[in-house]
Write a protein that holds these residues in place. Structure first.
Motif, PDB file in Angstrom:
ATOM      1  N   SER A  79       0.799  -1.228   0.000  1.00 13.32           N
ATOM      2  CA  SER A  79       0.000   0.000   0.000  1.00 13.32           C
ATOM      3  C   SER A  79       0.829   1.275   0.000  1.00 13.32           C
ATOM      4  O   SER A  79       0.272   2.365  -0.122  1.00 13.32           O
ATOM      5  CB  SER A  79      -0.929   0.008   1.226  1.00 13.32           C
ATOM      6  N   MET A  80       2.144   1.175   0.110  1.00 13.39           N
ATOM      7  CA  MET A  80       2.987   2.364   0.161  1.00 13.39           C
ATOM      8  C   MET A  80       3.744   2.593  -1.151  1.00 13.39           C
ATOM      9  O   MET A  80       4.733   3.335  -1.195  1.00 13.39           O
ATOM     10  CB  MET A  80       3.976   2.258   1.330  1.00 13.39           C
ATOM     11  N   THR A  81       3.267   1.981  -2.203  1.00 11.28           N
ATOM     12  CA  THR A  81       3.957   2.089  -3.492  1.00 11.28           C
ATOM     13  C   THR A  81       4.076   3.534  -3.958  1.00 11.28           C
ATOM     14  O   THR A  81       5.129   3.960  -4.468  1.00 11.28           O
ATOM     15  CB  THR A  81       3.210   1.269  -4.551  1.00 11.28           C
ATOM     16  N   ALA A  82       3.025   4.314  -3.802  1.00 12.90           N
ATOM     17  CA  ALA A  82       3.037   5.712  -4.260  1.00 12.90           C
ATOM     18  C   ALA A  82       4.033   6.556  -3.486  1.00 12.90           C
ATOM     19  O   ALA A  82       4.537   7.563  -4.008  1.00 12.90           O
ATOM     20  CB  ALA A  82       1.641   6.309  -4.125  1.00 12.90           C
ATOM     21  N   PHE A  83       4.356   6.184  -2.292  1.00 11.20           N
ATOM     22  CA  PHE A  83       5.292   6.971  -1.478  1.00 11.20           C
ATOM     23  C   PHE A  83       6.740   6.555  -1.695  1.00 11.20           C
ATOM     24  O   PHE A  83       7.620   7.402  -1.846  1.00 11.20           O
ATOM     25  CB  PHE A  83       4.939   6.842  -0.002  1.00 11.20           C
ATOM     26  N   ARG A  84       7.006   5.268  -1.711  1.00  9.37           N
ATOM     27  CA  ARG A  84       8.398   4.798  -1.679  1.00  9.37           C
ATOM     28  C   ARG A  84       9.148   5.067  -2.978  1.00  9.37           C
ATOM     29  O   ARG A  84      10.358   5.322  -2.957  1.00  9.37           O
ATOM     30  CB  ARG A  84       8.432   3.311  -1.342  1.00  9.37           C
ATOM     31  N   GLY A  85       8.475   5.018  -4.122  1.00  6.77           N
ATOM     32  CA  GLY A  85       9.159   5.273  -5.392  1.00  6.77           C
ATOM     33  C   GLY A  85      10.252   4.263  -5.646  1.00  6.77           C
ATOM     34  O   GLY A  85      10.016   3.054  -5.681  1.00  6.77           O
ATOM     35  N   ASP A  86      11.489   4.747  -5.781  1.00  7.98           N
ATOM     36  CA  ASP A  86      12.646   3.873  -6.038  1.00  7.98           C
ATOM     37  C   ASP A  86      13.362   3.454  -4.750  1.00  7.98           C
ATOM     38  O   ASP A  86      14.490   2.939  -4.815  1.00  7.98           O
ATOM     39  CB  ASP A  86      13.641   4.590  -6.966  1.00  7.98           C
ATOM     40  N   SER A  87      12.751   3.668  -3.640  1.00  3.39           N
ATOM     41  CA  SER A  87      13.388   3.330  -2.360  1.00  3.39           C
ATOM     42  C   SER A  87      13.519   1.812  -2.209  1.00  3.39           C
ATOM     43  O   SER A  87      12.676   1.034  -2.680  1.00  3.39           O
ATOM     44  CB  SER A  87      12.572   3.894  -1.194  1.00  3.39           C
ATOM     45  N   LYS A  88      14.590   1.397  -1.535  1.00  4.12           N
ATOM     46  CA  LYS A  88      14.806  -0.011  -1.235  1.00  4.12           C
ATOM     47  C   LYS A  88      14.107  -0.361   0.083  1.00  4.12           C
ATOM     48  O   LYS A  88      14.267   0.319   1.090  1.00  4.12           O
ATOM     49  CB  LYS A  88      16.297  -0.314  -1.116  1.00  4.12           C
ATOM     50  N   VAL A  89      13.308  -1.433   0.040  1.00  2.00           N
ATOM     51  CA  VAL A  89      12.524  -1.850   1.201  1.00  2.00           C
ATOM     52  C   VAL A  89      12.996  -3.226   1.644  1.00  2.00           C
ATOM     53  O   VAL A  89      13.264  -4.109   0.812  1.00  2.00           O
ATOM     54  CB  VAL A  89      11.017  -1.889   0.858  1.00  2.00           C
ATOM     55  N   ILE A  90      13.086  -3.450   2.946  1.00  2.00           N
ATOM     56  CA  ILE A  90      13.448  -4.746   3.496  1.00  2.00           C
ATOM     57  C   ILE A  90      12.359  -5.224   4.452  1.00  2.00           C
ATOM     58  O   ILE A  90      11.775  -4.436   5.202  1.00  2.00           O
ATOM     59  CB  ILE A  90      14.815  -4.688   4.227  1.00  2.00           C
ATOM     60  N   LYS A  91      12.073  -6.518   4.383  1.00  2.00           N
ATOM     61  CA  LYS A  91      11.074  -7.136   5.258  1.00  2.00           C
ATOM     62  C   LYS A  91      11.762  -7.594   6.536  1.00  2.00           C
ATOM     63  O   LYS A  91      12.689  -8.405   6.491  1.00  2.00           O
ATOM     64  CB  LYS A  91      10.418  -8.323   4.558  1.00  2.00           C
ATOM     65  N   LEU A  92      11.271  -7.113   7.644  1.00  2.00           N
ATOM     66  CA  LEU A  92      11.885  -7.416   8.937  1.00  2.00           C
ATOM     67  C   LEU A  92      10.904  -8.161   9.836  1.00  2.00           C
ATOM     68  O   LEU A  92      10.409  -7.649  10.827  1.00  2.00           O
ATOM     69  CB  LEU A  92      12.355  -6.120   9.618  1.00  2.00           C
ATOM     70  N   PHE A  93      10.595  -9.379   9.447  1.00  2.00           N
ATOM     71  CA  PHE A  93       9.753 -10.244  10.295  1.00  2.00           C
ATOM     72  C   PHE A  93      10.305 -11.661  10.234  1.00  2.00           C
ATOM     73  O   PHE A  93      11.183 -11.976   9.437  1.00  2.00           O
ATOM     74  CB  PHE A  93       8.288 -10.196   9.863  1.00  2.00           C
ATOM     75  N   ALA A  94       9.779 -12.522  11.093  1.00  2.00           N
ATOM     76  CA  ALA A  94      10.362 -13.848  11.287  1.00  2.00           C
ATOM     77  C   ALA A  94       9.801 -14.913  10.354  1.00  2.00           C
ATOM     78  O   ALA A  94      10.382 -15.983  10.236  1.00  2.00           O
ATOM     79  CB  ALA A  94      10.141 -14.292  12.736  1.00  2.00           C
ATOM     80  N   LYS A  95       8.706 -14.658   9.688  1.00  2.00           N
ATOM     81  CA  LYS A  95       8.051 -15.690   8.885  1.00  2.00           C
ATOM     82  C   LYS A  95       8.872 -16.014   7.642  1.00  2.00           C
ATOM     83  O   LYS A  95       9.039 -15.173   6.758  1.00  2.00           O
ATOM     84  CB  LYS A  95       6.646 -15.227   8.496  1.00  2.00           C
ATOM     85  N   HIS A  96       9.398 -17.252   7.579  1.00  2.00           N
ATOM     86  CA  HIS A  96      10.160 -17.789   6.436  1.00  2.00           C
ATOM     87  C   HIS A  96      11.479 -17.053   6.190  1.00  2.00           C
ATOM     88  O   HIS A  96      12.120 -17.278   5.163  1.00  2.00           O
ATOM     89  CB  HIS A  96       9.315 -17.755   5.151  1.00  2.00           C
ATOM     90  N   ILE A  97      11.904 -16.169   7.074  1.00  2.00           N
ATOM     91  CA  ILE A  97      13.160 -15.440   6.879  1.00  2.00           C
ATOM     92  C   ILE A  97      13.970 -15.543   8.168  1.00  2.00           C
ATOM     93  O   ILE A  97      13.497 -15.179   9.247  1.00  2.00           O
ATOM     94  CB  ILE A  97      12.908 -13.954   6.541  1.00  2.00           C
ATOM     95  N   LYS A  98      15.211 -16.028   8.059  1.00  2.00           N
ATOM     96  CA  LYS A  98      16.071 -16.158   9.219  1.00  2.00           C
ATOM     97  C   LYS A  98      16.768 -14.829   9.524  1.00  2.00           C
ATOM     98  O   LYS A  98      16.942 -13.987   8.653  1.00  2.00           O
ATOM     99  CB  LYS A  98      17.106 -17.252   8.982  1.00  2.00           C
ATOM    100  N   VAL A  99      17.179 -14.693  10.778  1.00  2.00           N
ATOM    101  CA  VAL A  99      17.858 -13.467  11.202  1.00  2.00           C
ATOM    102  C   VAL A  99      19.156 -13.278  10.426  1.00  2.00           C
ATOM    103  O   VAL A  99      19.494 -12.159   9.996  1.00  2.00           O
ATOM    104  CB  VAL A  99      18.131 -13.504  12.721  1.00  2.00           C
ATOM    105  N   GLN A 100      19.914 -14.365  10.207  1.00  2.00           N
ATOM    106  CA  GLN A 100      21.203 -14.258   9.522  1.00  2.00           C
ATOM    107  C   GLN A 100      21.033 -13.758   8.086  1.00  2.00           C
ATOM    108  O   GLN A 100      21.870 -12.999   7.575  1.00  2.00           O
ATOM    109  CB  GLN A 100      21.918 -15.616   9.519  1.00  2.00           C
TER     110      GLN A 100
END
Length: 290
Positions: free
Chosen positions: A185-206
């Protein structure tokens, strides 16, 4: 009283009236007739009128019926009162009207959370200045429009950002599913910004630590538990952080906001203690409530 038999008369002394009840039991008795001393003669039945005994009334069963019905009614009333006492947070929130969060709400939750194990002086140190808060969402904004309002110079800000293992804006929500919704939902704001997902589901801390080390990231969206873990392991540096936005007003299927969930609320306050309070007091970090 004289009784007649075939062999003659037998006289019996008259008994007083008080013994009438005794004679009633023998009203149908048979007296043998004497026959030449052998006792084998005919017998005559003597009938005596007895008083009619009133039939037992069936109305005596009514008290039993009342006695059986009354406990059932009492039990039903007890169960009803027990059910009424157990109010779920979903029922309470369903009746309440949506109300936008304010900085005062966060301050009050902080005082309630820390009042049991902190002194008065420590509580004063944890209080946040009003200048660190951004304008709260009045429930009329979309996520992109709200971010544009609180950060109108985002394009210029992200172009000047070149530090790794950090983000400029951190968005904290209650779950991984909600984080994905916010990213879309933030597509109009972020533009070319790099976004990272910071949650535990299917993604390890390392894996998240390696991504933050390899490239420059502008936006981070995730849950307070995973963000807190990345800070502790040194994978995320908060010093370059300029905006910290809480997904405050959104409700899940049970109508709970993120601060209505005890586990999430605990992790949020633990995250604030990991340097966020100091950054807010130095006015280098701004807090927003969406």
């Amino acid at each position: 009283m004289i009784l007649e038999t075939s062999g003659g008369r037998i006289s019996r002394p008259e008994q007083p009236a008080a013994q009438g009840l005794f004679l009633q039991d023998f009203s149908n008795a048979k007296i043998p007739e004497s026959s030449d001393g052998e006792g084998g003669g005919e017998t005559k039945t003597i009938h005596q009128e007895t008083a009619a005994v009133p039939a037992s009334s069936k109305k005596t069963e009514k008290p039993k019926e009342c006695f059986l019905i009354q406990p059932k009614e009492i039990k039903e009333d007890i169960t009803k009162t027990k059910k009424r006492k157990k109010k779920k947070i979903t029922d309470v929130l369903a009746k309440s009207e949506p109300k936008p969060g304010t900085p005062e709400d966060l301050q009050k939750l902080m005082n309630d959370y820390y009042s049991s194990n902190r002194s008065v002086i420590e509580l004063e140190e944890l209080s946040l200045p009003d200048s660190c808060f951004l304008k709260a969402n009045d429930l009329t904004h979309s996520f992109s429009s709200y971010l544009k309002e609180i950060c109108p110079k985002w394009v210029k800000l992200r172009k000047n950002h070149s530090e790794k293992k950090s983000v400029l804006m951190l968005i904290v929500c209650s779950s991984a599913v909600r984080a994905l919704e916010l990213i879309r939902s933030m597509t109009a704001f972020r533009g070319d910004s790099k976004v990272i997902k910071l949650f535990a589901k299917h993604i390890k801390v390392q894996e998240q630590v390696k991504l933050l080390e390899k490239r420059v990231v502008h936006l981070g969206v995730g849950t307070p538990g995973r963000i807190k873990e990345l800070i502790k392991q040194g994978g995320l540096n908060l010093n370059p952080l300029k905006f910290l936005v809480f997904d405050w007003n959104w409700r899940d299927q049970k109508l709970r906001r993120m601060m209505d969930i005890p586990e999430i609320k605990k992790e949020v306050f633990e995250l604030l203690e990991l340097g966020v309070f100091n950054l807010c007091k130095s006015e280098s970090l701004k807090l927003g409530l969406f």
